[in-house]
Design a protein around this motif. Structure first.
Motif, PDB file in Angstrom:
ATOM      1  N   VAL A 133      -2.953   0.339   1.680  1.00  0.00           N
ATOM      2  CA  VAL A 133      -3.162  -0.480   2.871  1.00  0.00           C
ATOM      3  C   VAL A 133      -2.899   0.391   4.096  1.00  0.00           C
ATOM      4  O   VAL A 133      -1.798   0.919   4.272  1.00  0.00           O
ATOM      5  N   ILE A 134      -3.927   0.545   4.908  1.00  0.00           N
ATOM      6  CA  ILE A 134      -3.824   1.379   6.107  1.00  0.00           C
ATOM      7  C   ILE A 134      -3.100   0.571   7.185  1.00  0.00           C
ATOM      8  O   ILE A 134      -3.444  -0.578   7.453  1.00  0.00           O
ATOM      9  N   THR A 135      -2.106   1.177   7.798  1.00  0.00           N
ATOM     10  CA  THR A 135      -1.294   0.468   8.778  1.00  0.00           C
ATOM     11  C   THR A 135      -0.843   1.407   9.891  1.00  0.00           C
ATOM     12  O   THR A 135      -0.915   2.622   9.770  1.00  0.00           O
ATOM     13  N   GLY A 136      -0.371   0.793  10.951  1.00  0.00           N
ATOM     14  CA  GLY A 136       0.201   1.541  12.066  1.00  0.00           C
ATOM     15  C   GLY A 136       1.700   1.717  11.869  1.00  0.00           C
ATOM     16  O   GLY A 136       2.238   1.426  10.788  1.00  0.00           O
ATOM     17  N   PHE A 137       2.384   2.141  12.921  1.00  0.00           N
ATOM     18  CA  PHE A 137       3.811   2.441  12.818  1.00  0.00           C
ATOM     19  C   PHE A 137       4.703   1.433  13.530  1.00  0.00           C
ATOM     20  O   PHE A 137       5.920   1.552  13.497  1.00  0.00           O
ATOM     21  N   GLU A 138       4.108   0.457  14.192  1.00  0.00           N
ATOM     22  CA  GLU A 138       4.918  -0.586  14.829  1.00  0.00           C
ATOM     23  C   GLU A 138       5.522  -1.485  13.750  1.00  0.00           C
ATOM     24  O   GLU A 138       4.920  -1.673  12.689  1.00  0.00           O
ATOM     25  N   PRO A 139       6.695  -2.064  14.010  1.00  0.00           N
ATOM     26  CA  PRO A 139       7.346  -2.899  12.993  1.00  0.00           C
ATOM     27  C   PRO A 139       6.446  -3.998  12.421  1.00  0.00           C
ATOM     28  O   PRO A 139       6.409  -4.189  11.199  1.00  0.00           O
ATOM     29  N   LEU A 140       5.720  -4.704  13.278  1.00  0.00           N
ATOM     30  CA  LEU A 140       4.844  -5.769  12.770  1.00  0.00           C
ATOM     31  C   LEU A 140       3.697  -5.204  11.944  1.00  0.00           C
ATOM     32  O   LEU A 140       3.276  -5.823  10.962  1.00  0.00           O
ATOM     33  N   ASP A 141       3.184  -4.043  12.326  1.00  0.00           N
ATOM     34  CA  ASP A 141       2.120  -3.396  11.551  1.00  0.00           C
ATOM     35  C   ASP A 141       2.624  -3.053  10.154  1.00  0.00           C
ATOM     36  O   ASP A 141       1.937  -3.270   9.157  1.00  0.00           O
ATOM     37  N   LEU A 142       3.820  -2.481  10.097  1.00  0.00           N
ATOM     38  CA  LEU A 142       4.393  -2.104   8.804  1.00  0.00           C
ATOM     39  C   LEU A 142       4.648  -3.326   7.928  1.00  0.00           C
ATOM     40  O   LEU A 142       4.352  -3.311   6.733  1.00  0.00           O
ATOM     41  N   LEU A 143       5.194  -4.387   8.522  1.00  0.00           N
ATOM     42  CA  LEU A 143       5.443  -5.605   7.748  1.00  0.00           C
ATOM     43  C   LEU A 143       4.149  -6.207   7.230  1.00  0.00           C
ATOM     44  O   LEU A 143       4.072  -6.660   6.078  1.00  0.00           O
ATOM     45  N   GLU A 144       3.109  -6.204   8.050  1.00  0.00           N
ATOM     46  CA  GLU A 144       1.818  -6.717   7.586  1.00  0.00           C
ATOM     47  C   GLU A 144       1.269  -5.836   6.458  1.00  0.00           C
ATOM     48  O   GLU A 144       0.698  -6.338   5.489  1.00  0.00           O
ATOM     49  N   GLY A 145       1.471  -4.519   6.569  1.00  0.00           N
ATOM     50  CA  GLY A 145       1.038  -3.620   5.505  1.00  0.00           C
ATOM     51  C   GLY A 145       1.755  -3.891   4.192  1.00  0.00           C
ATOM     52  O   GLY A 145       1.147  -3.900   3.127  1.00  0.00           O
ATOM     53  N   VAL A 146       3.060  -4.127   4.274  1.00  0.00           N
ATOM     54  CA  VAL A 146       3.834  -4.462   3.069  1.00  0.00           C
ATOM     55  C   VAL A 146       3.325  -5.779   2.476  1.00  0.00           C
ATOM     56  O   VAL A 146       3.116  -5.889   1.261  1.00  0.00           O
ATOM     57  N   LEU A 147       3.110  -6.777   3.340  1.00  0.00           N
ATOM     58  CA  LEU A 147       2.594  -8.064   2.867  1.00  0.00           C
ATOM     59  C   LEU A 147       1.259  -7.903   2.161  1.00  0.00           C
ATOM     60  O   LEU A 147       1.059  -8.424   1.054  1.00  0.00           O
ATOM     61  N   ARG A 148       0.344  -7.174   2.762  1.00  0.00           N
ATOM     62  CA  ARG A 148      -0.986  -6.993   2.160  1.00  0.00           C
ATOM     63  C   ARG A 148      -0.904  -6.205   0.852  1.00  0.00           C
ATOM     64  O   ARG A 148      -1.658  -6.471  -0.083  1.00  0.00           O
ATOM     65  N   THR A 149       0.009  -5.258   0.797  1.00  0.00           N
ATOM     66  CA  THR A 149       0.185  -4.494  -0.448  1.00  0.00           C
ATOM     67  C   THR A 149       0.698  -5.404  -1.555  1.00  0.00           C
ATOM     68  O   THR A 149       0.175  -5.403  -2.675  1.00  0.00           O
ATOM     69  N   VAL A 150       1.713  -6.200  -1.252  1.00  0.00           N
ATOM     70  CA  VAL A 150       2.268  -7.131  -2.237  1.00  0.00           C
ATOM     71  C   VAL A 150       1.217  -8.150  -2.665  1.00  0.00           C
ATOM     72  O   VAL A 150       1.096  -8.473  -3.851  1.00  0.00           O
ATOM     73  N   GLN A 151       0.426  -8.648  -1.714  1.00  0.00           N
ATOM     74  CA  GLN A 151      -0.631  -9.605  -2.054  1.00  0.00           C
ATOM     75  C   GLN A 151      -1.638  -8.991  -3.025  1.00  0.00           C
ATOM     76  O   GLN A 151      -2.070  -9.648  -3.975  1.00  0.00           O
ATOM     77  N   GLN A 152      -1.997  -7.732  -2.802  1.00  0.00           N
ATOM     78  CA  GLN A 152      -2.922  -7.062  -3.733  1.00  0.00           C
ATOM     79  C   GLN A 152      -2.278  -6.900  -5.100  1.00  0.00           C
ATOM     80  O   GLN A 152      -2.921  -7.135  -6.132  1.00  0.00           O
ATOM     81  N   LEU A 153      -1.027  -6.499  -5.130  1.00  0.00           N
ATOM     82  CA  LEU A 153      -0.346  -6.315  -6.413  1.00  0.00           C
ATOM     83  C   LEU A 153      -0.266  -7.637  -7.174  1.00  0.00           C
ATOM     84  O   LEU A 153      -0.521  -7.674  -8.384  1.00  0.00           O
ATOM     85  N   GLU A 154       0.070  -8.702  -6.477  1.00  0.00           N
ATOM     86  CA  GLU A 154       0.166 -10.009  -7.139  1.00  0.00           C
ATOM     87  C   GLU A 154      -1.197 -10.501  -7.624  1.00  0.00           C
ATOM     88  O   GLU A 154      -1.276 -11.196  -8.638  1.00  0.00           O
ATOM     89  N   ALA A 155      -2.264 -10.122  -6.915  1.00  0.00           N
ATOM     90  CA  ALA A 155      -3.612 -10.542  -7.306  1.00  0.00           C
ATOM     91  C   ALA A 155      -4.255  -9.586  -8.311  1.00  0.00           C
ATOM     92  O   ALA A 155      -5.375  -9.809  -8.756  1.00  0.00           O
ATOM     93  N   GLY A 156      -3.542  -8.528  -8.672  1.00  0.00           N
ATOM     94  CA  GLY A 156      -4.087  -7.549  -9.616  1.00  0.00           C
ATOM     95  C   GLY A 156      -5.195  -6.704  -9.010  1.00  0.00           C
ATOM     96  O   GLY A 156      -6.054  -6.207  -9.734  1.00  0.00           O
ATOM     97  N   LYS A 157      -5.172  -6.531  -7.706  1.00  0.00           N
ATOM     98  CA  LYS A 157      -6.207  -5.744  -7.024  1.00  0.00           C
ATOM     99  C   LYS A 157      -5.662  -4.377  -6.647  1.00  0.00           C
ATOM    100  O   LYS A 157      -4.461  -4.175  -6.540  1.00  0.00           O
ATOM    101  N   ALA A 158      -6.591  -3.447  -6.456  1.00  0.00           N
ATOM    102  CA  ALA A 158      -6.241  -2.108  -5.980  1.00  0.00           C
ATOM    103  C   ALA A 158      -7.363  -1.652  -5.057  1.00  0.00           C
ATOM    104  O   ALA A 158      -8.362  -1.102  -5.498  1.00  0.00           O
ATOM    105  N   GLU A 159      -7.187  -1.939  -3.774  1.00  0.00           N
ATOM    106  CA  GLU A 159      -8.207  -1.609  -2.792  1.00  0.00           C
ATOM    107  C   GLU A 159      -7.609  -0.767  -1.677  1.00  0.00           C
ATOM    108  O   GLU A 159      -6.408  -0.736  -1.481  1.00  0.00           O
ATOM    109  N   SER A 160      -8.492  -0.099  -0.954  1.00  0.00           N
ATOM    110  CA  SER A 160      -8.041   0.621   0.242  1.00  0.00           C
ATOM    111  C   SER A 160      -8.845   0.162   1.427  1.00  0.00           C
ATOM    112  O   SER A 160      -9.831  -0.505   1.313  1.00  0.00           O
TER     113      SER A 160
END
Length: 111
Positions: A84-111
């Protein structure tokens, strides 16, 4: 003068500009020590390690702004990890973590 040209893909263009400017100004005492690193080969090396436990990556938004995302797609596909491509601001990083976890839970692996 020795210019230490160190960094990722994003620092290569300005470092090249420094060399170009030195040549344009005909500087004779300008040397460059280059140590650039590419992100995708580093990711691949981590994923190939025998004790690898990496399940996903937060990709560098600043690098992708320069290089694009095409080099990350085969890594996601071949190793089954979300990037998950993200920026360095705190909210950007948190959204990146959320999207990564969502992909893992859905069994996906995308960029």
């Amino acid at each position: 003068m020795v210019f230490f040209a160190i960094g990722f893909e994003t620092t290569a263009p300005p470092n090249a500009m420094a060399v170009w400017m030195a040549r344009k100004r005909r500087l004779t005492n300008f040397s460059v020590l280059v140590s650039h690193v590419l992100v995708p080969p580093m990711m691949t090396a981590l994923l190939q390690a025998p004790d690898n436990r990496v399940q996903g990556f937060l990709g560098p938004g600043h690098v992708c702004a320069v290089m694009g995302v095409s080099e990350y797609e085969p890594i996601s596909r071949d190793y089954g990890v979300p990037i998950v491509i993200t920026g360095f601001e705190p909210l950007d990083l948190l959204e990146g973590v959320l999207r990564t976890v969502q992909q893992l839970e859905a069994g996906k692996a995308e960029s």
